[in-house]
Structure formats: structure tokens, C-alpha cells
Design a protein around this motif. Structure first.
Motif, PDB file in Angstrom:
ATOM      1  N   LEU A   3      97.025  99.653  68.732  1.00  0.00           N
ATOM      2  CA  LEU A   3      98.450  99.206  68.430  1.00  0.00           C
ATOM      3  C   LEU A   3      98.975 100.610  67.263  1.00  0.00           C
ATOM      4  CD1 LEU A   3     100.822  97.551  68.173  1.00  0.00           C
ATOM      5  CD2 LEU A   3      99.892  96.440  66.061  1.00  0.00           C
ATOM      6  N   MET A   4      97.764 100.812  66.292  1.00  0.00           N
ATOM      7  CA  MET A   4      98.303 101.814  65.216  1.00  0.00           C
ATOM      8  C   MET A   4      98.227 103.157  65.774  1.00  0.00           C
ATOM      9  SD  MET A   4      98.152  99.813  62.815  1.00  0.00           S
ATOM     10  CE  MET A   4      98.462 100.932  61.575  1.00  0.00           C
ATOM     11  N   GLU A   5      97.795 103.337  67.208  1.00  0.00           N
ATOM     12  CA  GLU A   5      97.920 104.744  67.832  1.00  0.00           C
ATOM     13  C   GLU A   5      99.381 104.879  68.087  1.00  0.00           C
ATOM     14  OE1 GLU A   5      95.953 107.725  68.555  1.00  0.00           O
ATOM     15  OE2 GLU A   5      94.882 106.599  66.761  1.00  0.00           O
ATOM     16  N   SER A   6      99.772 103.954  68.603  1.00  0.00           N
ATOM     17  CA  SER A   6     101.290 103.637  69.238  1.00  0.00           C
ATOM     18  C   SER A   6     102.292 103.955  67.746  1.00  0.00           C
ATOM     19  CB  SER A   6     101.853 102.616  69.751  1.00  0.00           C
ATOM     20  OG  SER A   6     101.031 102.410  71.340  1.00  0.00           O
ATOM     21  N   LEU A   7     101.878 103.240  66.758  1.00  0.00           N
ATOM     22  CA  LEU A   7     102.567 103.222  65.535  1.00  0.00           C
ATOM     23  C   LEU A   7     102.558 104.402  64.834  1.00  0.00           C
ATOM     24  CD1 LEU A   7     101.696  99.492  64.344  1.00  0.00           C
ATOM     25  CD2 LEU A   7     103.886 100.372  64.944  1.00  0.00           C
ATOM     26  N   LYS A   8     101.795 105.497  65.329  1.00  0.00           N
ATOM     27  CA  LYS A   8     101.883 106.773  64.738  1.00  0.00           C
ATOM     28  C   LYS A   8     102.966 107.522  64.901  1.00  0.00           C
ATOM     29  CE  LYS A   8      97.036 108.005  64.688  1.00  0.00           C
ATOM     30  NZ  LYS A   8      95.794 108.706  65.463  1.00  0.00           N
ATOM     31  N   TYR A   9     104.004 107.049  65.842  1.00  0.00           N
ATOM     32  CA  TYR A   9     105.244 107.526  66.449  1.00  0.00           C
ATOM     33  C   TYR A   9     106.192 107.555  65.183  1.00  0.00           C
ATOM     34  CZ  TYR A   9     109.659 107.772  68.412  1.00  0.00           C
ATOM     35  OH  TYR A   9     111.122 108.052  68.786  1.00  0.00           O
ATOM     36  N   CYS A  10     106.176 106.332  64.318  1.00  0.00           N
ATOM     37  CA  CYS A  10     107.192 106.156  63.136  1.00  0.00           C
ATOM     38  C   CYS A  10     107.070 107.063  62.140  1.00  0.00           C
ATOM     39  CB  CYS A  10     106.679 104.732  62.526  1.00  0.00           C
ATOM     40  SG  CYS A  10     106.921 103.123  63.824  1.00  0.00           S
ATOM     41  N   ASN A  11     106.082 107.864  61.984  1.00  0.00           N
ATOM     42  CA  ASN A  11     105.850 108.819  61.005  1.00  0.00           C
ATOM     43  C   ASN A  11     105.379 110.282  61.763  1.00  0.00           C
ATOM     44  OD1 ASN A  11     106.170 107.334  58.435  1.00  0.00           O
ATOM     45  ND2 ASN A  11     104.169 106.216  59.376  1.00  0.00           N
ATOM     46  N   ALA A  12     105.878 110.342  62.843  1.00  0.00           N
ATOM     47  CA  ALA A  12     105.449 111.623  63.858  1.00  0.00           C
ATOM     48  C   ALA A  12     106.362 112.777  63.576  1.00  0.00           C
ATOM     49  CB  ALA A  12     105.252 111.347  65.106  1.00  0.00           C
ATOM     50  N   GLY A  13     106.039 113.903  63.450  1.00  0.00           N
ATOM     51  CA  GLY A  13     106.933 114.850  63.425  1.00  0.00           C
ATOM     52  C   GLY A  13     107.494 115.460  64.655  1.00  0.00           C
ATOM     53  N   ASP A  14     108.503 116.234  64.820  1.00  0.00           N
ATOM     54  CA  ASP A  14     108.952 116.773  66.064  1.00  0.00           C
ATOM     55  C   ASP A  14     108.189 117.255  67.092  1.00  0.00           C
ATOM     56  OD1 ASP A  14     111.537 115.599  65.061  1.00  0.00           O
ATOM     57  OD2 ASP A  14     112.240 117.730  64.695  1.00  0.00           O
ATOM     58  N   ASP A  15     107.181 118.075  66.367  1.00  0.00           N
ATOM     59  CA  ASP A  15     106.257 118.657  67.170  1.00  0.00           C
ATOM     60  C   ASP A  15     105.372 117.580  67.801  1.00  0.00           C
ATOM     61  OD1 ASP A  15     107.233 121.077  66.743  1.00  0.00           O
ATOM     62  OD2 ASP A  15     105.792 121.647  65.254  1.00  0.00           O
ATOM     63  N   GLU A  16     104.972 116.719  67.203  1.00  0.00           N
ATOM     64  CA  GLU A  16     104.218 115.330  67.804  1.00  0.00           C
ATOM     65  C   GLU A  16     104.753 114.801  68.794  1.00  0.00           C
ATOM     66  OE1 GLU A  16     101.385 113.762  64.311  1.00  0.00           O
ATOM     67  OE2 GLU A  16     103.349 114.412  63.755  1.00  0.00           O
ATOM     68  N   LYS A  17     105.999 114.530  68.678  1.00  0.00           N
ATOM     69  CA  LYS A  17     106.802 113.868  69.806  1.00  0.00           C
ATOM     70  C   LYS A  17     107.114 114.707  70.939  1.00  0.00           C
ATOM     71  CE  LYS A  17     109.230 111.259  66.292  1.00  0.00           C
ATOM     72  NZ  LYS A  17     110.527 110.946  65.532  1.00  0.00           N
ATOM     73  N   ASP A  18     107.247 115.995  70.834  1.00  0.00           N
ATOM     74  CA  ASP A  18     107.441 116.810  72.056  1.00  0.00           C
ATOM     75  C   ASP A  18     106.683 116.859  73.193  1.00  0.00           C
ATOM     76  OD1 ASP A  18     109.133 118.478  73.465  1.00  0.00           O
ATOM     77  OD2 ASP A  18     108.569 120.291  72.144  1.00  0.00           O
ATOM     78  N   TYR A  19     107.271 115.948  74.360  1.00  0.00           N
ATOM     79  CA  TYR A  19     106.738 116.093  75.467  1.00  0.00           C
ATOM     80  C   TYR A  19     107.094 117.248  76.282  1.00  0.00           C
ATOM     81  CZ  TYR A  19     111.357 114.118  76.871  1.00  0.00           C
ATOM     82  OH  TYR A  19     112.475 113.917  76.874  1.00  0.00           O
ATOM     83  N   ALA A  20     108.203 117.997  76.244  1.00  0.00           N
ATOM     84  CA  ALA A  20     108.578 118.886  76.991  1.00  0.00           C
ATOM     85  C   ALA A  20     107.657 120.111  77.086  1.00  0.00           C
ATOM     86  CB  ALA A  20     110.218 119.333  76.618  1.00  0.00           C
ATOM     87  N   GLU A  21     107.023 120.486  76.034  1.00  0.00           N
ATOM     88  CA  GLU A  21     106.107 121.456  76.361  1.00  0.00           C
ATOM     89  C   GLU A  21     104.967 121.116  77.074  1.00  0.00           C
ATOM     90  OE1 GLU A  21     105.829 124.764  75.408  1.00  0.00           O
ATOM     91  OE2 GLU A  21     108.027 124.566  75.111  1.00  0.00           O
ATOM     92  N   VAL A  22     104.428 119.946  76.934  1.00  0.00           N
ATOM     93  CA  VAL A  22     103.150 119.522  77.817  1.00  0.00           C
ATOM     94  C   VAL A  22     103.653 119.612  79.240  1.00  0.00           C
ATOM     95  CG1 VAL A  22     101.811 117.594  78.134  1.00  0.00           C
ATOM     96  CG2 VAL A  22     102.452 118.016  75.993  1.00  0.00           C
ATOM     97  N   LEU A  23     104.904 119.245  79.512  1.00  0.00           N
ATOM     98  CA  LEU A  23     105.309 119.040  81.000  1.00  0.00           C
ATOM     99  C   LEU A  23     105.483 120.419  81.413  1.00  0.00           C
ATOM    100  CD1 LEU A  23     107.458 115.706  81.001  1.00  0.00           C
ATOM    101  CD2 LEU A  23     105.136 115.903  81.437  1.00  0.00           C
ATOM    102  N   LYS A  24     106.012 121.227  80.860  1.00  0.00           N
ATOM    103  CA  LYS A  24     106.457 122.396  81.062  1.00  0.00           C
ATOM    104  C   LYS A  24     105.069 123.267  81.566  1.00  0.00           C
ATOM    105  CE  LYS A  24     107.504 127.053  79.256  1.00  0.00           C
ATOM    106  NZ  LYS A  24     107.881 127.719  77.833  1.00  0.00           N
ATOM    107  N   ASN A  25     104.087 123.127  80.809  1.00  0.00           N
ATOM    108  CA  ASN A  25     102.624 124.026  81.136  1.00  0.00           C
ATOM    109  C   ASN A  25     101.701 122.866  81.897  1.00  0.00           C
ATOM    110  OD1 ASN A  25     103.415 126.084  79.425  1.00  0.00           O
ATOM    111  ND2 ASN A  25     103.224 124.939  77.624  1.00  0.00           N
ATOM    112  N   ALA A  26     102.156 121.918  82.466  1.00  0.00           N
ATOM    113  CA  ALA A  26     101.283 121.037  83.373  1.00  0.00           C
ATOM    114  C   ALA A  26     100.846 121.755  84.538  1.00  0.00           C
ATOM    115  CB  ALA A  26     101.993 119.700  83.851  1.00  0.00           C
ATOM    116  N   PRO A  27      99.467 121.725  84.715  1.00  0.00           N
ATOM    117  CA  PRO A  27      98.878 122.455  85.950  1.00  0.00           C
ATOM    118  C   PRO A  27      99.553 121.663  87.285  1.00  0.00           C
ATOM    119  CG  PRO A  27      97.277 121.062  84.963  1.00  0.00           C
ATOM    120  CD  PRO A  27      98.372 121.013  84.195  1.00  0.00           C
ATOM    121  N   LEU A  28      99.846 120.664  87.529  1.00  0.00           N
ATOM    122  CA  LEU A  28     100.305 119.892  88.620  1.00  0.00           C
ATOM    123  C   LEU A  28     101.839 119.437  88.521  1.00  0.00           C
ATOM    124  CD1 LEU A  28      97.292 117.502  89.309  1.00  0.00           C
ATOM    125  CD2 LEU A  28      97.725 119.720  90.225  1.00  0.00           C
ATOM    126  N   HIS A  29     102.684 119.668  89.443  1.00  0.00           N
ATOM    127  CA  HIS A  29     103.844 118.984  89.565  1.00  0.00           C
ATOM    128  C   HIS A  29     104.733 119.978  88.546  1.00  0.00           C
ATOM    129  CE1 HIS A  29     102.021 116.374  92.447  1.00  0.00           C
ATOM    130  NE2 HIS A  29     101.433 115.844  91.423  1.00  0.00           N
TER     131      HIS A  29
END
Length: 382
Positions: free
Chosen positions: A272-298
Motif C-alpha cells: 500500500l505504501m508503494e502506491s501511496l508514494k504517488y501522493c508525494n511523487a515528482g513529475d519525473d517519477e510519474k512520467d510513464y511516457a519515457e518508459v513506453l517510448k523506450n520500451a523494447p516491445l510494441h
């Protein structure tokens, strides 16, 4: 913790909510520990679809001292038969199962009575034209449930529900992987080993339409399966070949139009606390776009995911929305009337594009947005 209003209701719920699916065959002490952790961190929203009697009793007992602080989603049509969960529309089973839910939760009024797990068109039509919906309506008129909701994994059902004013809340499975699927009437399709072997490289516009409809119609939208059953959290099981974090998955869900809250299924307080890190996360931690952009599949290269990173537009265009509507219409024999109306009701559309290219510099997926705007002008006209 931040809070959002649920659609047209006056109910405010925490952005992160508690999904209790992992409490099956667990002692009461585990449930109490998780509920106390939720309360200490501002979570005030819980979903219980499970019919297993102890889960209901344990949750009801743990929540009871602070019941007024909690918003509860409970499911109608989830039953316990021969010591196992059974989804049914048999009213001889549905009614006593729901009465059991209310008794075990120790409540007189349920905030949201959810029409449970509707993934087939025929099932939806039978529900809405038969004794099941009559029973749900009676529960509401009697004050036993305050609002009517529906849960589904199928975008075709989601659209029907979002267009139905009687459905006040839609619970829908949202994550970057599922958003690439078309309409499916069986959740097991998502779990097949070859499920993502095809060209799943852009968001299914039909699913995007649900989010727009919910926002437009004031239908509350809550999220299940945000981690794709945990598959997105490990390189080995992620369909992209690279893991996302709970924070990124939560951010993806909460970024979608109309979404109020995401239910996180957790087994322990640490999870639960891993999910609650969202409440104090910065923009870089939230950004999923860079992960998907560099994903080796699809790879998403050249495909709009409606992430909004292209904004702001110097002409005021909602670029992601124009892309969604264009994707919805481009493969049709003719532009659907509802899509055409939505497009022409935009304050600014593709015709207002000045081709400055600033959006393309910001797009993490290298979409040729100016070309899309030109194609949209040709498709939708002036």
C-alpha cells in the motif's frame, strides 16, 4: 492525499482507493491493519466485489468504527455458492447474496450498488430489460443504495453505460496495456501469452471515447486493474518488455479524462505504501511516457497515446482530443455522427492549427502532429 468528486454526485473520494480483492482467506487482523493504514493516509474509498463471507465480515467490522468517513462500492450479482464465487443474474441467488453483503458490512445504506461484471452485450441487454434492473431500481428507491454503478472490462459495455443516465458510476479496467485492446467480452483474453503479439502500438480510440463520455455526461469513472494484475510491475511480465512503477500506473489512470479514483489491490501495508508514494511523487517519477517510448516491445513511436505532453498549443487546440476523434473516424466508411458533432463542438479544432510545430518538439513519441491536423481538416471539413 488529494480528493476528486465522483461525477455528478456530491461525493468526494481519495484519488487512491482500496481494492480488497487480496483479503480472501486472510485473518481479520490483516484486514484491520490495512484499513487502519488506509485511514491514516487519507484513503476513504473501498470496493468489495468478493462474495467470500469472511472478507465481507472482516471489512465491515474494520470499517464500522469510522463508517461515516468511508465511501463503499458493493456489487450486486456476486454470490457465494458451494464455497466459491459465482457471478449470476439468477434473482433467487442475487437477492440473498446482496442482503448478506449488507448484513456483513453492518450498513443500512450502500453508497454505490454496482451491477457486477458485465462484459457481454447480451448480458447488458438482459440486465437492463429484466428483473435484475428492477431489483436495483427498487434498492435505490428504498434508500438501500444511494447510487447505481456498473463494472466492466469491455469498452462496448463501457460506452453503453456512460451513455445511460441511470448508471451514475462506471468501474472500468484502465492501464497502458489494456488501453491498446479492442472490445473483448472475456477478461481472460488479456491474460493469454500471445495477447500482445499483434501490432498494439496505439491507444484504442473506443476506450478513449469512454473517458470523454464520462467527463461529458458526469458519469463517475473509477479504475480497476491499474497494474494489469501486477504484470506491468515486472520486466518479465510486462507486455512492453519493461516494468512500470505503481506510481506511473496510477498516474496513467488518473490522467485519463473523467477518472476520479483508482483502486489498488494490495496484500500488505508495505505494498500500500508503494502506491501511496504517488501522493508525494515528482513529475519525473510519474512520467510513464519515457518508459513506453523506450520500451523494447510494441513501440509507440509515431503513435499518439493521448498523453497530453504536446500541450500547450499556441492556438488553443486540445491536440489529444483531435487525435482521438480522428482515430475514431479515420477507418470508418463515413464519419460517425456523434464523433463529427463532438469534433465540431470543440472550441478550437484542426482548422485552427498554424503548423508551428511546437507540439511536435514536445511529443515523446515523435508523432507528426501537423500532418494529423491536416488529415483531420480533410476528414472533418470546415
Amino acid at each position: 492525499m488529494k480528493y476528486r468528486k465522483l461525477g455528478n454526485t456530491n461525493i468526494e473520494v481519495s484519488e487512491i482507493a482500496f481494492g480488497a480483492e487480496f483479503l480472501v482467506e486472510r485473518p481479520y487482523e490483516d484486514t484491520l491493519e490495512l484499513i487502519k493504514a488506509c485511514e491514516a493516509n487519507g484513503i476513504n474509498f473501498v470496493d468489495c466485489w468478493m462474495s467470500e463471507p469472511d472478507v465481507r465480515s472482516h471489512l465491515g467490522r474494520a470499517i464500522n468504527p469510522n463508517r461515516d468517513n468511508w465511501v463503499i462500492q458493493g456489487h450486486i450479482g456476486s454470490t457465494w455458492q458451494d464455497n466459491q464465487y459465482v457471478r449470476t443474474r439468477d434473482m433467487d441467488k442475487v437477492i440473498p447474496a446482496f442482503e448478506d453483503f449488507m448484513e456483513r458490512f453492518q450498513i443500512d445504506t450502500l453508497d454505490f450498488g454496482m451491477i457486477h461484471y458485465v462484459d457481454q452485450i447480451e448480458d447488458y441487454e438482459n440486465i437492463m430489460n429484466g428483473p435484475f434492473i428492477d431489483y436495483v431500481r427498487k434498492l435505490k428507491s428504498d434508500g438501500t443504495i444511494a447510487h447505481i454503478g456498473l463494472s466492466t472490462h469491455n469498452p462496448e459495455i463501457g460506452i453503453l453505460a456512460a451513455e445511460n443516465p441511470e448508471i451514475e458510476l462506471l468501474m472500468f479496467s484502465i492501464n497502458p496495456a489494456y488501453d491498446m485492446f479492442g472490445a473483448m467480452d472475456d477478461i481472460e483474453e488479456y491474460r493469454k501469452e500471445d495477447a500482445f503479439d499483434n501490432d498494439f502500438s496505439s491507444v484504442n480510440p473506443q476506450r478513449a471515447e469512454i473517458y470523454d463520455l464520462c467527463e461529458k455526461n458526469g458519469t463517475a469513472l473509477t479504475v480497476m486493474k491499474g497494474f494489469a494484475g501486477g504484470n506491468l510491475l515486472a520486466d518479465e511480465t510486462s507486455p512492453f518488455g519493461i516494468a512500470l512503477t505503481p506510481v506511473q500506473c496510477i498516474h496513467y489512470a488518473l490522467e485519463q479524462k473523467g477518472v476520479s479514483s483508482i483502486f489498488v489491490g494490495v496484500k500488505t501495508v508495505d505494498e500500500l505504501m508503494e502506491s501511496l508514494k504517488y501522493c508525494n511523487a515528482g513529475d519525473d517519477e510519474k512520467d510513464y511516457a519515457e518508459v513506453l517510448k523506450n520500451a523494447p516491445l510494441h513501440s509507440f513511436k509515431g503513435q499518439c497515446t493521448y498523453c497530453g505532453h504536446c500541450q500547450p498549443c499556441s492556438s488553443g487546440i486540445d491536440i489529444a482530443m483531435v487525435n482521438k476523434l480522428f482515430d475514431l473516424a479515420k477507418n470508418q466508411d463515413e464519419v460517425p455522427a456523434s464523433v463529427n458533432e463532438h469534433y465540431h463542438n470543440l472550441k478550437y479544432n484542426a482548422n485552427d492549427c498554424i503548423a508551428c510545430g511546437e507540439c511536435e518538439l514536445r511529443c515523446p513519441f515523435e508523432v507528426y502532429i501537423v500532418d494529423v491536423m491536416l488529415d483531420a481538416q480533410d476528414l472533418f471539413g470546415f
